[in-house]
Design a protein around this motif. Structure first.
Motif, short mmCIF file in Angstrom:
data_model
loop_
_atom_site.label_atom_id
_atom_site.label_comp_id
_atom_site.label_asym_id
_atom_site.label_seq_id
_atom_site.Cartn_x
_atom_site.Cartn_y
_atom_site.Cartn_z
N ILE A 1 0.83 -1.21 0.00
CA ILE A 1 0.00 0.00 0.00
C ILE A 1 0.86 1.25 0.00
O ILE A 1 1.83 1.37 0.75
CB ILE A 1 -0.93 0.01 1.23
N ASN A 2 0.51 2.19 -0.86
CA ASN A 2 1.11 3.51 -0.89
C ASN A 2 -0.01 4.51 -1.14
O ASN A 2 -0.69 4.44 -2.16
CB ASN A 2 2.17 3.61 -1.99
N ILE B 1 -5.50 7.63 -4.04
CA ILE B 1 -6.20 7.75 -5.32
C ILE B 1 -5.29 7.34 -6.48
O ILE B 1 -5.76 6.97 -7.56
CB ILE B 1 -6.74 9.19 -5.50
N GLU B 2 -3.96 7.40 -6.28
CA GLU B 2 -3.04 7.06 -7.36
C GLU B 2 -3.03 5.56 -7.68
O GLU B 2 -2.58 5.16 -8.74
CB GLU B 2 -1.61 7.50 -6.99
N SER B 3 -3.48 4.74 -6.74
CA SER B 3 -3.47 3.29 -6.99
C SER B 3 -4.74 2.65 -6.44
O SER B 3 -5.66 2.33 -7.18
CB SER B 3 -2.22 2.65 -6.38
N ILE B 4 -4.82 2.51 -5.14
CA ILE B 4 -6.03 1.96 -4.53
C ILE B 4 -6.45 2.88 -3.38
O ILE B 4 -5.68 3.10 -2.44
CB ILE B 4 -5.82 0.50 -4.05
N PRO B 5 -7.64 3.44 -3.47
CA PRO B 5 -8.08 4.36 -2.42
C PRO B 5 -8.16 3.65 -1.05
O PRO B 5 -8.56 2.49 -0.97
CB PRO B 5 -9.49 4.78 -2.87
N THR C 1 -11.29 1.80 -0.18
CA THR C 1 -11.66 0.49 -0.72
C THR C 1 -11.85 -0.51 0.42
O THR C 1 -12.77 -1.34 0.38
CB THR C 1 -10.58 -0.02 -1.68
N CYS C 2 -10.98 -0.43 1.40
CA CYS C 2 -11.04 -1.37 2.53
C CYS C 2 -11.46 -0.71 3.84
O CYS C 2 -12.10 -1.34 4.66
CB CYS C 2 -9.68 -2.04 2.73
#
Lengths: 218, 153
Positions: free
Chosen positions: A94-95, A103-107, A110-111
């Motif tokens: 995670i980053n 927002i650049e990969s996985i908000p 989401t979890c």
């Protein structure tokens, strides 16, 4: 002591806007409340008393429940817990990115849901009444010394433009929406809580700011 | 409670705090979203809420009320696959398959926000969907292929 009571009710949270998409979470039936009292000193607070209060504030700010998401420009949140040993980077690669909300990969959302229901499941992704996110990068606390965090927190250019009253109000607002400070003192799921209570933290913030926000030497 | 799933409306009689995954699988018999961990750690249950990926095991049914819920069943159809589903087939991503509905839903959500992702972005985005078969290299290639398809669409 002059006392005035603030009753912060759990309220339904508003919206998390991610790339134009509005998130509105919350069951609307949460009855939990957090009662905070601002104990305004009626006499001058000495520098020594202020520094003593700061030591307790630092113990909270540097605790993993708080500092793990107050990380630097790496934008990588940290994990701590009895099963991890030494604090380690958040799993799953995670980053949170420059956006600090992933927002650049996985908000983060989401979890980490936005909800005021209790965090009572061990190892579950925790949630609060505020959308999950890293603190702004200028608020980096992880790995920082007491003096470094104190200088940052007392600097309006690096604390969100807050004066002493603003810092106190920040804690009160957090209680109103059951956000991250509330969670830090009651993280649930078997997680170790930040030391003390939210009321004690508020008391310390009132004392420290009344003393002129003194900071320890390096 | 009224739910909108895959553009269809359903009435469900469930507790407000029932996880959405339970409502989908046990009440509506929509079995594409899988139960993996139940605590938002694996991603097998991923669905879209208003087009954005969320873990259905950790959001309550009440929170999904009034929102557009999309499961793998609604992303595409056998006759008109979503670009991500097409790419998944072309790259033969699946091994055991259990995590794949969640993988595909996460990939579709990710590409809707990042039409030209870097490999690093893909790896970061897809690492939160666990695959014990280790299909990640094929996932990365399929996501890149899907991105190209969507760009050409």
């Amino acid at each position: 002591m002059k006392r005035h009571s603030i009753i912060a009710s759990a309220v339904e949270l508003g919206f998390l806007s991610i790339a134009g998409v509005a998130f509105s979470h919350g069951s609307g039936d949460d009855q939990s409340k957090i009662d905070l009292v601002v104990n305004t000193p009626t006499e001058a607070v000495s520098r020594e008393e202020g520094l003593s209060a700061w030591d307790r504030i630092y113990a909270v700010a540097s605790h993993p429940r708080c500092s793990n998401c107050h990380v630097d420009e790496s934008n990588i949140p940290m994990w701590s817990g009895p099963s991890y040993g030494k604090t380690r980077p958040h799993g799953m690669n995670i980053n949170a990115g420059i956006s600090r909300i992933g927002i650049e990969s996985i908000p983060c959302s989401t979890c980490h849901m936005q909800s005021t229901v209790p965090n009572d499941i061990a190892h579950g992704a925790p949630h609060t009444g505020h959308a999950w996110m890293l603190a702004p990068v200028e608020f980096a606390w992880f790995g920082k010394s007491s003096a470094e965090i104190c200088e940052q927190m007392s600097d309006p250019a690096r604390n969100g433009g807050r004066d002493g009253d603003g810092l106190v109000q920040h804690i009160i607002h957090d209680a109103e929406i059951e956000a991250f400070i509330v969670w830090g003192f009651n993280p649930g799921g078997g997680r170790e809580a930040a030391p003390g209570s939210m009321q004690e933290h508020l008391d310390d913030m009132v004392l420290w700011t009344a003393a002129g926000m003194p900071c320890p030497a390096e | 409670m009224r739910l909108t799933v895959n553009r269809a409306t359903y009435e469900v009689d469930v507790e407000d705090d029932m996880p959405l995954l339970w409502a989908l699988r046990d009440e509506l018999k929509i079995k594409g979203p899988k139960y993996g961990c139940g605590i938002a750690q694996c991603g097998a249950c991923t669905v879209h809420l208003d087009g954005i990926a969320v873990r259905a095991c950790s959001i309550t049914t009440k929170q999904a009320e009034g929102r557009e819920i999309t499961t793998i069943e609604g992303l595409g159809t056998p006759d008109a696959l979503h670009a991500v589903q097409e790419a998944w087939v072309e790259h033969q991503v699946v091994q055991c398959g259990y995590c794949q509905p969640g993988q595909i839903m996460s990939a579709a959500s990710f590409l809707s926000m990042h039409p030209e992702p870097t490999d690093e972005q893909i790896d970061q985005a897809m690492s939160a969907n666990l695959c014990r078969c280790g299909t990640y290299p094929r996932i990365r290639e399929a996501v890149k292929a899907a991105a190209a398809k969507l760009q050409g669409a």
